[in-house]
Design a protein around this motif. Sequence first.
Motif, PDB file in Angstrom:
ATOM      1  N   THR A  93       0.875  -1.185   0.000  1.00  0.00           N
ATOM      2  CA  THR A  93       0.000   0.000   0.000  1.00  0.00           C
ATOM      3  C   THR A  93       0.901   1.221   0.000  1.00  0.00           C
ATOM      4  O   THR A  93       0.936   2.002   0.956  1.00  0.00           O
ATOM      5  CB  THR A  93      -0.911  -0.015   1.242  1.00  0.00           C
ATOM      6  OG1 THR A  93      -0.097  -0.242   2.411  1.00  0.00           O
ATOM      7  CG2 THR A  93      -1.937  -1.138   1.152  1.00  0.00           C
ATOM      8  N   TRP A 131       0.190   4.911   1.052  1.00  0.00           N
ATOM      9  CA  TRP A 131      -0.174   5.199   2.437  1.00  0.00           C
ATOM     10  C   TRP A 131       1.029   5.639   3.263  1.00  0.00           C
ATOM     11  O   TRP A 131       2.129   5.110   3.106  1.00  0.00           O
ATOM     12  CB  TRP A 131      -0.750   3.935   3.092  1.00  0.00           C
ATOM     13  CG  TRP A 131      -2.221   3.752   2.861  1.00  0.00           C
ATOM     14  CD1 TRP A 131      -3.069   4.614   2.261  1.00  0.00           C
ATOM     15  CD2 TRP A 131      -3.007   2.612   3.251  1.00  0.00           C
ATOM     16  NE1 TRP A 131      -4.343   4.095   2.237  1.00  0.00           N
ATOM     17  CE2 TRP A 131      -4.339   2.867   2.848  1.00  0.00           C
ATOM     18  CE3 TRP A 131      -2.732   1.406   3.897  1.00  0.00           C
ATOM     19  CZ2 TRP A 131      -5.386   1.969   3.062  1.00  0.00           C
ATOM     20  CZ3 TRP A 131      -3.765   0.513   4.109  1.00  0.00           C
ATOM     21  CH2 TRP A 131      -5.090   0.787   3.711  1.00  0.00           C
ATOM     22  N   ALA A 167      -1.059   2.896   6.999  1.00  0.00           N
ATOM     23  CA  ALA A 167      -0.824   1.454   6.810  1.00  0.00           C
ATOM     24  C   ALA A 167      -1.094   0.694   8.103  1.00  0.00           C
ATOM     25  O   ALA A 167      -1.726  -0.370   8.091  1.00  0.00           O
ATOM     26  CB  ALA A 167       0.606   1.212   6.319  1.00  0.00           C
ATOM     27  N   TRP A 213      -0.692  -0.119  -6.714  1.00  0.00           N
ATOM     28  CA  TRP A 213      -0.451   1.136  -5.998  1.00  0.00           C
ATOM     29  C   TRP A 213      -1.512   2.197  -6.323  1.00  0.00           C
ATOM     30  O   TRP A 213      -1.742   3.112  -5.537  1.00  0.00           O
ATOM     31  CB  TRP A 213       0.946   1.669  -6.327  1.00  0.00           C
ATOM     32  CG  TRP A 213       2.047   0.840  -5.699  1.00  0.00           C
ATOM     33  CD1 TRP A 213       1.913  -0.130  -4.741  1.00  0.00           C
ATOM     34  CD2 TRP A 213       3.444   0.924  -5.985  1.00  0.00           C
ATOM     35  NE1 TRP A 213       3.136  -0.654  -4.417  1.00  0.00           N
ATOM     36  CE2 TRP A 213       4.102  -0.030  -5.159  1.00  0.00           C
ATOM     37  CE3 TRP A 213       4.222   1.706  -6.850  1.00  0.00           C
ATOM     38  CZ2 TRP A 213       5.488  -0.200  -5.178  1.00  0.00           C
ATOM     39  CZ3 TRP A 213       5.598   1.533  -6.874  1.00  0.00           C
ATOM     40  CH2 TRP A 213       6.225   0.585  -6.042  1.00  0.00           C
ATOM     41  N   GLY A 253      -6.098   1.447  -0.856  1.00  0.00           N
ATOM     42  CA  GLY A 253      -5.402   0.515   0.024  1.00  0.00           C
ATOM     43  C   GLY A 253      -6.327  -0.497   0.678  1.00  0.00           C
ATOM     44  O   GLY A 253      -5.977  -1.677   0.821  1.00  0.00           O
ATOM     45  N   VAL A 258      -7.105  -3.145  -1.739  1.00  0.00           N
ATOM     46  CA  VAL A 258      -5.933  -4.008  -1.926  1.00  0.00           C
ATOM     47  C   VAL A 258      -5.848  -5.033  -0.800  1.00  0.00           C
ATOM     48  O   VAL A 258      -5.615  -6.228  -1.037  1.00  0.00           O
ATOM     49  CB  VAL A 258      -4.631  -3.164  -1.990  1.00  0.00           C
ATOM     50  CG1 VAL A 258      -3.404  -4.057  -1.924  1.00  0.00           C
ATOM     51  CG2 VAL A 258      -4.614  -2.310  -3.247  1.00  0.00           C
TER      52      VAL A 258
END
Lengths: 275, 275
Positions: free
Chosen positions: B14, B17, B22, B252, B256, B259
């Motif tokens: 991520t 971030w 994160a 990317w 996030g 993901v």
Amino acid sequence: MTAFARLSLNTKTTNSWTLREAVQGAADAGLPAIGLWRDRVAEAGLDVAAKLVRDNGLRVSSLCRGGFLTDAGDGAAALDDNRRALDEAAALGTSELVLVVGGVPDRDLVAARARVAERIAELVPYAVERDVRLALEPLHPMFCADRAVISTLGQALQLAAPHPAAAVGVVIDTFHVWWDPDLAAGIATAGRQGRISSFQVCDWLVPMAADPLLSRGMMGDGVIDFGAIATLVAEAGYDGDVEVEIFNEAVWATDGRAVIDTMKRRYADLVLPAL
Amino acid sequence: MTAFARLSLNTKTTNSWTLREAVQGAADAGLPAIGLWRDRVAEAGLDVAAKLVRDNGLRVSSLCRGGFLTDAGDGAAALDDNRRALDEAAALGTSELVLVVGGVPDRDLVAARARVAERIAELVPYAVERDVRLALEPLHPMFCADRAVISTLGQALQLAAPHPAAAVGVVIDTFHVWWDPDLAAGIATAGRQGRISSFQVCDWLVPMAADPLLSRGMMGDGVIDFGAIATLVAEAGYDGDVEVEIFNEAVWATDGRAVIDTMKRRYADLVLPAL
């Protein structure tokens, strides 16, 4: 014996040339040998190609390529194509058919590698009859997925081991093997067993080209220590031809005669002193 | 124990971030662990970073990265930086400092590898004092020139061998090692010696991205058989965290949280059953 008595032009290096132009270019440059790709041979016609190299007094250091043996079906079409390639090699007067064995069709790498072993065994008798060797080429591991599941020289030698050295050999291509921590041992073993089918030289460029296939550079343009690797090959007893095989857009855009001039100079500076 | 009791988010996955985002994202997703990169830690500040992960109840599965030990000078600056990285790892409460050891500065690969061995030996006492392990990461051979002259797990184990298992370990990252014909033997040895510092998963995409660094894919998007490799790692006795570390422009560019959702699903489908 001239400085170039072992230097061979692979037709990929002068990719824009027809077979006739490549043969003429090699002969005019005083080279004794040429490495042929099957597409160029097919364009010219097999008989014409064989006559052309013969009439120009060139050895054929290798024919590229057979292989692509990993498909998950029965492999019959691939085996047929490899038998044709062995016939072509015999007709062209070369003892070495380079095999690029194929990638992983279905995520099962272990099974793909097992199929390669089985299908090599199927091809061996046909190769022996024609006096042509199956030259297993380890390709750089970055091509394992889509091109060749033989990734190291040691692995190629294991696949070759069940077969006579006259039937199955290995290719040592600096671009594919220069990084290998076990390279010295592999080259020594290959030499001791009499299995070195071909020694090919070209450099590893930094940064890599966007298409990794085209990241092969002229010797001296990258990071490979040719003296170190050529020394290992010489110490292993190899006294055959040294092929220059370069896939590179900039080299391909350069006039073939200029490419051969550079290739001779770089060979004389970087490779020959170690041979 | 939930299905995700061993799943760790590497901050590279991520990449857009901050460290705080994160940590929050991993905690919100019910993950027990996070793998940190030093740049994200530095942005937050070391003490803040350590407090953040602690307050959110996360383990730090590894810190990435030390290394770059191959320069032809005296290596003092690199050694200093690695000592700082060991201090940071200790402060963050992780036992594993991942080392990317550096490429070939001058065409002499043998000498570069020898310097790595020497400089690891110099770092070992400092690592032992801090209870942090030097986790040698073999990188895919396509990075040998410019990033890491450790190219196989077997080579990493040879470099680790002179040192205690608590001082020098190895990283098994599927992207870097999936192609290796000696992988099964290497994983078994690493497990037997207690040297598996980290198991990282991500896929090998075909075709490769133009920048090979960014060719790492979400599990299931490429050709790697995660079940086969995770089985080897489990059979070797590894029971630590499984980090997902993906460098990929498309990943990317994705939110996030989405993901992490995908990562959990793919992990549960492809990796977890073998663990």
